[in-house]
Design an enzyme around this catalytic site. Structure first.
Site, PDB file in Angstrom:
ATOM      1  N   TRP A 158       0.840  -1.211   0.000  1.00 37.29           N
ATOM      2  CA  TRP A 158       0.000   0.000   0.000  1.00 37.29           C
ATOM      3  C   TRP A 158       0.870   1.253   0.000  1.00 37.29           C
ATOM      4  CZ3 TRP A 158      -4.268  -1.336  -1.865  1.00 37.29           C
ATOM      5  CH2 TRP A 158      -4.914  -2.509  -1.482  1.00 37.29           C
ATOM      6  N   ASP A 214      -1.738   6.980   6.020  1.00 32.21           N
ATOM      7  CA  ASP A 214      -2.792   6.061   5.589  1.00 32.21           C
ATOM      8  C   ASP A 214      -3.075   5.168   6.798  1.00 32.21           C
ATOM      9  OD1 ASP A 214      -4.306   3.954   4.654  1.00 32.21           O
ATOM     10  OD2 ASP A 214      -2.940   3.379   3.041  1.00 32.21           O
ATOM     11  N   LYS A 253     -12.093  -1.440   6.909  1.00 31.30           N
ATOM     12  CA  LYS A 253     -11.291  -2.295   7.780  1.00 31.30           C
ATOM     13  C   LYS A 253     -11.692  -2.117   9.249  1.00 31.30           C
ATOM     14  CE  LYS A 253      -8.629  -3.187   4.116  1.00 31.30           C
ATOM     15  NZ  LYS A 253      -7.670  -2.222   3.628  1.00 31.30           N
TER      16      LYS A 253
HETATM   17  C1  LIG Z   1      -7.082  -1.878   2.170  1.00 31.45           C
HETATM   18  C2  LIG Z   1      -6.043  -0.839   2.200  1.00 31.45           C
HETATM   19  C3  LIG Z   1      -5.927   0.124   1.173  1.00 31.45           C
HETATM   20  C4  LIG Z   1      -6.809   0.120  -0.045  1.00 31.45           C
HETATM   21  O1  LIG Z   1      -8.085   0.530   0.259  1.00 31.45           O
HETATM   22  P1  LIG Z   1      -9.192   0.751  -0.856  1.00 31.45           P
HETATM   23  O2  LIG Z   1     -10.293   1.414  -0.088  1.00 31.45           O
HETATM   24  O3  LIG Z   1      -9.551  -0.617  -1.361  1.00 31.45           O
HETATM   25  O4  LIG Z   1      -8.637   1.598  -1.929  1.00 31.45           O
HETATM   26  C5  LIG Z   1      -4.949   1.095   1.305  1.00 31.45           C
HETATM   27  N1  LIG Z   1      -4.131   1.129   2.373  1.00 31.45           N
HETATM   28  C6  LIG Z   1      -4.212   0.224   3.361  1.00 31.45           C
HETATM   29  C7  LIG Z   1      -3.270   0.305   4.531  1.00 31.45           C
HETATM   30  C8  LIG Z   1      -5.169  -0.790   3.309  1.00 31.45           C
HETATM   31  O5  LIG Z   1      -5.258  -1.697   4.293  1.00 31.45           O
END
Ligand SMILES: *Cc1c(COP(=O)(O)O)cnc(C)c1O
Length: 357
Positions: free
Chosen positions: A100, A167, A191
């Site tokens: 990511w 993020d 999540k």
């Molecule tokens: C799942 C995830 C993403 C991607 O998320 P989307 O909403 O599917 O674009 C980005 N960063 C992290 C740390 C993630 O766990």
């Protein structure tokens, strides 16, 4: 219904209370006689939900007035682009801790100068780089606080001489965070705070309006700040479920209370991984995530992987297969995952050990 224990990485398990409230709202949203998915987003009933949701974010994470909370489309992946579009003028630095983080860096590179200040690629992202220095000439420094795929996590607020961007897709609301130390915190909801379909961004307002590029309307944080995340039709359903998920979290005692439970769950599972001779953890011990627990069969027992997976599935464990890039197993134990499920997985590992004595 079969008793299942859900360890899926995302979209993940949500609190039953939030699901029940949502089912009610699908039948009759707050006495309107309409389902929540068929009401005007300009109605006063919906405005109230938006206000309540924002208030819950502010209260639970202690978000100061300097920052705005936004609900956006496009997931965390669009968040990668939002960050660079709105903040990158001269140069940006990224901490490369996984897939990511790399994807976030790629979007910044498409718009200007951006590079990895430090990386843990040399050991398949199994640890968090340390001892690096954050250059002071950066527009911002970007971190991924929880590496969902590799099971490593930065569980503290780092000190940065430049605006810190994080993020927090997979550990938002799992532990207290000092929001004042961040320029932007963003992520997808699916999540820990809701279903897929809505993303969040907590943005320090005074960082905006400093780049010289044209920012497309929908990618400009300021558009969404001005319109209270209702410039266009917001993802009503996802926001509604997020509101109920946060209400549940508040009823649990908030972020500090859930953090204690999360630590307890993670400690229980890691203790079994370390004790059980058939398994071993893949992340560096000091960087272990309390959200995504990654493990594999121990040396000499690799041939048991498929058998354990089938054994665990038979016992109701769902979603423990590791990400395709790591293999092995991954148990995602987000806020809504009860201790009881973690205990069931631990029991399952113990039973498997007995079987192979
Ligand atoms: C799942 C995830 C993403 C991607 O998320 P989307 O909403 O599917 O674009 C980005 N960063 C992290 C740390 C993630 O766990």
């Amino acid at each position: 219904m079969k008793k299942v224990h859900n360890f899926t990485a995302g979209p993940c398990q949500l609190p039953q209370e939030a699901i029940d409230k949502t089912i009610e709202a699908l039948k009759d949203f707050r006495g309107t006689g309409l389902p929540v998915i068929s009401i005007s987003h300009r109605s006063k009933e919906w405005s109230a939900v938006m206000d309540e949701c924002r208030a819950l974010w502010r209260e639970l994470l202690n978000i100061p007035e300097t920052h705005e909370i936004l609900f956006l489309g496009g997931g965390a992946s669009m968040g990668f682009l939002y960050v660079a579009m709105n903040l990158l003028e001269h140069k940006a630095g990224y901490l490369e801790t996984g897939v990511w983080a790399k994807k976030a860096l790629k979007e910044a590179k498409g718009l200007g100068e951006a590079y990895a200040v430090a990386s843990s690629a040399d050991k398949t992202y199994s640890y968090i780089p340390k001892g690096y220095e954050i250059p002071t000439d950066l527009d911002y420094f970007h971190i991924t606080t929880n590496n969902t795929i590799y099971g490593t996590e930065i569980q503290y607020d780092i000190d940065s001489p430049v605006p810190l961007v994080a993020d927090m897709s997979s550990d938002i609301m799992s532990r207290p965070v000092d929001v004042s130390k961040y320029g932007v915190i963003y992520g997808g909801a699916q999540k820990n705070v809701g279903p897929a379909g809505v993303a969040f961004a907590i943005v320090r307002k005074d960082l905006l309006g400093k780049v010289s590029r044209y920012i497309p309307t929908m990618l400009d944080y300021r558009t969404h700040i001005e319109k209270g995340s209702m410039f266009n039709t917001p993802p009503i359903f996802a926001i509604y479920v997020m509101r109920e998920t946060l209400q549940w979290l508040k009823d649990q005692g908030g972020v500090e209370a859930i953090n204690r439970k999360n630590k307890e769950k993670a400690a229980l599972l890691y203790a079994e991984i370390d004790r059980n001779p058939l398994f071993r953890g893949t992340a560096a011990v000091e960087d272990r995530s309390i959200m995504n627990v990654c493990f594999v069969m121990a040396e000499g027992h690799e041939d048991l992987e498929a058998e354990f997976l089938a054994f665990a599935q038979e016992k109701g464990m769902v979603g423990i297969k590791g990400h395709r890039s790591v293999g092995g197993f991954r148990a995602s134990i987000y806020n809504a995952c009860p201790l009881e499920s973690v205990q069931a997985l631990v029991d399952c590992m113990k039973e498997f050990e007995q079987k192979h004595r």
